[in-house]
Design an enzyme around this catalytic site. Sequence first.
Site, PDB file in Angstrom:
ATOM      1  N   THR A 198      -5.643   8.619  27.744  1.00 19.35           N
ATOM      2  CA  THR A 198      -6.129   7.701  26.710  1.00 19.35           C
ATOM      3  C   THR A 198      -5.909   6.281  27.195  1.00 19.35           C
ATOM      4  O   THR A 198      -4.775   5.893  27.475  1.00 19.35           O
ATOM      5  CB  THR A 198      -5.403   7.929  25.381  1.00 19.35           C
ATOM      6  OG1 THR A 198      -5.475   9.307  25.036  1.00 19.35           O
ATOM      7  CG2 THR A 198      -6.050   7.106  24.273  1.00 19.35           C
TER       8      THR A 198
ATOM      9  N   LYS B 163      -0.167  15.179  31.237  1.00 18.51           N
ATOM     10  CA  LYS B 163      -0.680  15.144  29.873  1.00 18.51           C
ATOM     11  C   LYS B 163      -1.725  16.244  29.731  1.00 18.51           C
ATOM     12  O   LYS B 163      -2.927  16.001  29.764  1.00 18.51           O
ATOM     13  CB  LYS B 163      -1.267  13.761  29.568  1.00 18.51           C
ATOM     14  CG  LYS B 163      -1.309  13.429  28.091  1.00 18.51           C
ATOM     15  CD  LYS B 163      -1.488  11.947  27.860  1.00 18.51           C
ATOM     16  CE  LYS B 163      -1.370  11.600  26.384  1.00 18.51           C
ATOM     17  NZ  LYS B 163      -1.475  10.154  26.149  1.00 18.51           N
TER      18      LYS B 163
ATOM     19  N   GLU C 217      11.444  11.271  24.890  1.00 24.20           N
ATOM     20  CA  GLU C 217      10.358  10.324  24.633  1.00 24.20           C
ATOM     21  C   GLU C 217      10.203  10.143  23.131  1.00 24.20           C
ATOM     22  O   GLU C 217      11.057  10.577  22.358  1.00 24.20           O
ATOM     23  CB  GLU C 217       9.046  10.846  25.241  1.00 24.20           C
ATOM     24  CG  GLU C 217       8.618  12.211  24.724  1.00 24.20           C
ATOM     25  CD  GLU C 217       7.454  12.804  25.498  1.00 24.20           C
ATOM     26  OE1 GLU C 217       7.044  12.229  26.528  1.00 24.20           O
ATOM     27  OE2 GLU C 217       6.951  13.863  25.068  1.00 24.20           O
TER      28      GLU C 217
END
Length: 271
Positions: A28, A140, A173
Site C-alpha cells: 500500500t 506482507k 508492531e
Amino acid sequence: MFLINGLEQDSLPASDRATQFGDGCFTTARILDGAVCLLDAHILRLQTACETLLIPFTQWETLRHEMRLMAAEKRVGVLKVIISRGSGGRGYSGADCEHPTRILSVSAYPAHYARWRTEGVALSLSPVRLGRNPVLAGIKHLNRLEQVLIRTHLEQTDADEALVLDSEGFITECCAANLLWRKGRDVFTPSLEQAGVKGIMRQFCLQQLARSGFRVVEVSEREDALLTADEVVICNALMPVLPVRAYGQQRWSSRELFQFLAPICEQTRSS
C-alpha cells in the site's frame, strides 16, 4: 477504481487463489502530487514477497508503469497493489497456476492522519497475538486474519492504534504500523525475524537514523520496555510517521525523534 491485469474491472474469478487461499502479497503506497512515494521500495517489497511465496510473477515493468499511471490521476491518495498466484487447480497445489494476477486500486487518503500528527495517537494492548513463523515473517502476504481481529478488538476501545505482541509476548508492531521508541539517543525497534511486517517506512526510517546521531537497535523486548521510553513513534507508508501520546497510564510529550523523522519522511516522493 480497479485495474486487474491491465483492464478496468472490479470482479475477480472465484477460482483465483487470492480468494481461495489468500495466496499472494500486497503493498500500500502513498500518492503525493501524482507520484508514488518510495516506488522502488514498494516494487522491491513485492519482488521479495513473490520470491518467498514462489509466485512466478515477471511483469515488473508493466506493473511499475500501471502504478505510475494510476497515481498520475491523483494529487493525493492511496494506491494498493495485490499480486496473487492466479487461478488454477482445486487443492493447495499451485502447479497449474501459470498466470499470476495483478490488482491495482486507488482510494482516498485517510483524513485523520493530519489530526494525529498534531495530537499524537493513543495505543492499547491488543488481546490478539501474532503467531511466530520465520518463513513468512517480514512479508506482507494476503493472510491478514490476525490484523482483522486486532482491528475489531481495537474498535471496541478509545485507542487509535494497538500495541501487538507475538505469541511469546514480545513487542512486534501495531495493527497497521511499525513501532520505534527512544531512550536518550538510542532508538529501538522490534526484531521482525519471527513475526510482523517489515514496513517500507520502517526501513526508510532506519536508514535515515543510521546516518544521524541516533543509535538504532533491533530488539526482542516485552511490553515493559515502552514504559521506560522517553518517546514512542509509529510509522507506515501512508502516515508516514506519527507521535504516540499515550499507552495506558503512560504519557509522552517529547517529540525529538518525531521532529527528526517527520520532515524527512515527507520528502519521499518519487516519479
